[in-house]
Motif scaffolding. Sequence first.
Motif, PDB file in Angstrom:
ATOM      1  N   LEU A  11       3.092  18.298  39.706  1.00 23.01           N
ATOM      2  CA  LEU A  11       3.806  19.287  38.895  1.00 23.01           C
ATOM      3  C   LEU A  11       4.750  20.128  39.748  1.00 23.01           C
ATOM      4  CD1 LEU A  11       0.943  20.383  36.497  1.00 23.01           C
ATOM      5  CD2 LEU A  11       2.972  19.045  35.909  1.00 23.01           C
ATOM      6  N   GLN A  12       4.322  20.479  40.962  1.00 21.17           N
ATOM      7  CA  GLN A  12       5.204  21.213  41.883  1.00 21.17           C
ATOM      8  C   GLN A  12       6.449  20.384  42.190  1.00 21.17           C
ATOM      9  OE1 GLN A  12       2.337  22.113  45.059  1.00 21.17           O
ATOM     10  NE2 GLN A  12       2.979  24.250  44.877  1.00 21.17           N
ATOM     11  N   GLN A  13       6.263  19.102  42.434  1.00 23.21           N
ATOM     12  CA  GLN A  13       7.394  18.226  42.727  1.00 23.21           C
ATOM     13  C   GLN A  13       8.331  18.119  41.527  1.00 23.21           C
ATOM     14  OE1 GLN A  13       5.334  14.661  43.919  1.00 23.21           O
ATOM     15  NE2 GLN A  13       5.687  15.083  46.098  1.00 23.21           N
ATOM     16  N   ILE A  14       7.779  18.055  40.335  1.00 16.52           N
ATOM     17  CA  ILE A  14       8.603  17.968  39.129  1.00 16.52           C
ATOM     18  C   ILE A  14       9.439  19.228  38.971  1.00 16.52           C
ATOM     19  CG2 ILE A  14       8.508  17.944  36.605  1.00 16.52           C
ATOM     20  CD1 ILE A  14       6.026  16.065  36.918  1.00 16.52           C
ATOM     21  N   ALA A  44       3.545  18.252  32.024  1.00 15.86           N
ATOM     22  CA  ALA A  44       4.753  18.701  32.718  1.00 15.86           C
ATOM     23  C   ALA A  44       5.667  19.490  31.787  1.00 15.86           C
ATOM     24  CB  ALA A  44       5.500  17.516  33.308  1.00 15.86           C
ATOM     25  N   ARG A  45       5.673  19.145  30.508  1.00 13.31           N
ATOM     26  CA  ARG A  45       6.523  19.881  29.557  1.00 13.31           C
ATOM     27  C   ARG A  45       6.089  21.330  29.452  1.00 13.31           C
ATOM     28  NH1 ARG A  45       5.363  15.862  24.821  1.00 13.31           N
ATOM     29  NH2 ARG A  45       3.372  16.238  25.818  1.00 13.31           N
ATOM     30  N   ARG A  46       4.810  21.564  29.436  1.00  5.36           N
ATOM     31  CA  ARG A  46       4.305  22.939  29.374  1.00  5.36           C
ATOM     32  C   ARG A  46       4.684  23.690  30.651  1.00  5.36           C
ATOM     33  NH1 ARG A  46      -0.805  25.242  26.666  1.00  5.36           N
ATOM     34  NH2 ARG A  46       0.470  24.595  24.937  1.00  5.36           N
ATOM     35  N   CYS A  47       4.611  23.024  31.770  1.00  3.26           N
ATOM     36  CA  CYS A  47       4.983  23.619  33.053  1.00  3.26           C
ATOM     37  C   CYS A  47       6.449  24.073  33.023  1.00  3.26           C
ATOM     38  CB  CYS A  47       4.788  22.578  34.144  1.00  3.26           C
ATOM     39  SG  CYS A  47       4.194  23.192  35.689  1.00  3.26           S
ATOM     40  N   LEU A  48       7.315  23.218  32.540  1.00  6.50           N
ATOM     41  CA  LEU A  48       8.737  23.544  32.476  1.00  6.50           C
ATOM     42  C   LEU A  48       9.010  24.633  31.440  1.00  6.50           C
ATOM     43  CD1 LEU A  48      10.136  19.928  32.810  1.00  6.50           C
ATOM     44  CD2 LEU A  48      10.113  21.709  34.561  1.00  6.50           C
ATOM     45  N   ASP A  49       8.256  24.637  30.354  1.00  3.44           N
ATOM     46  CA  ASP A  49       8.396  25.697  29.348  1.00  3.44           C
ATOM     47  C   ASP A  49       8.034  27.061  29.934  1.00  3.44           C
ATOM     48  OD1 ASP A  49       9.290  24.070  27.318  1.00  3.44           O
ATOM     49  OD2 ASP A  49       7.320  23.827  26.391  1.00  3.44           O
TER      50      ASP A  49
END
Length: 97
Positions: A11-14, A44-49
Amino acid sequence: MSFQPYTHKQLQQIITSRLNHIKALEDDAIQLVSRKVAALSGDARRCLDICRRATEICEFSAKKGEASLVRMPHVMEALDEMFSSPYVMAIRYLPLV
C-alpha cells in the motif's frame, strides 16, 4: 475474482507511485494510512480515498496561497471520518442540550 488484501508495504508503494514522486504527504502519514488500511481491509482504493480526503482537509485548513504538506493531524481526521459509521458521527455532533 477474489484478490488477496494488500500488505502495508504494498500500500505504501501504491501511494508513493500515485504521487509521482511529489512530496505532498509526510512519510509518517503515508505509513499510518497504509498500516491502518492493511490492518482493516487491505483495499488500495480506501487507502487512496483517505489520502485524497486528508489532502482536502489540509487544503481547507491552509492559509490562502500557501502550499502545505499533508501531515499526521490531517490524516487522523480523514481516518476518523472514513472509519466512523454515519450513526456514530450523527450522535457525536448532536447538541448538548
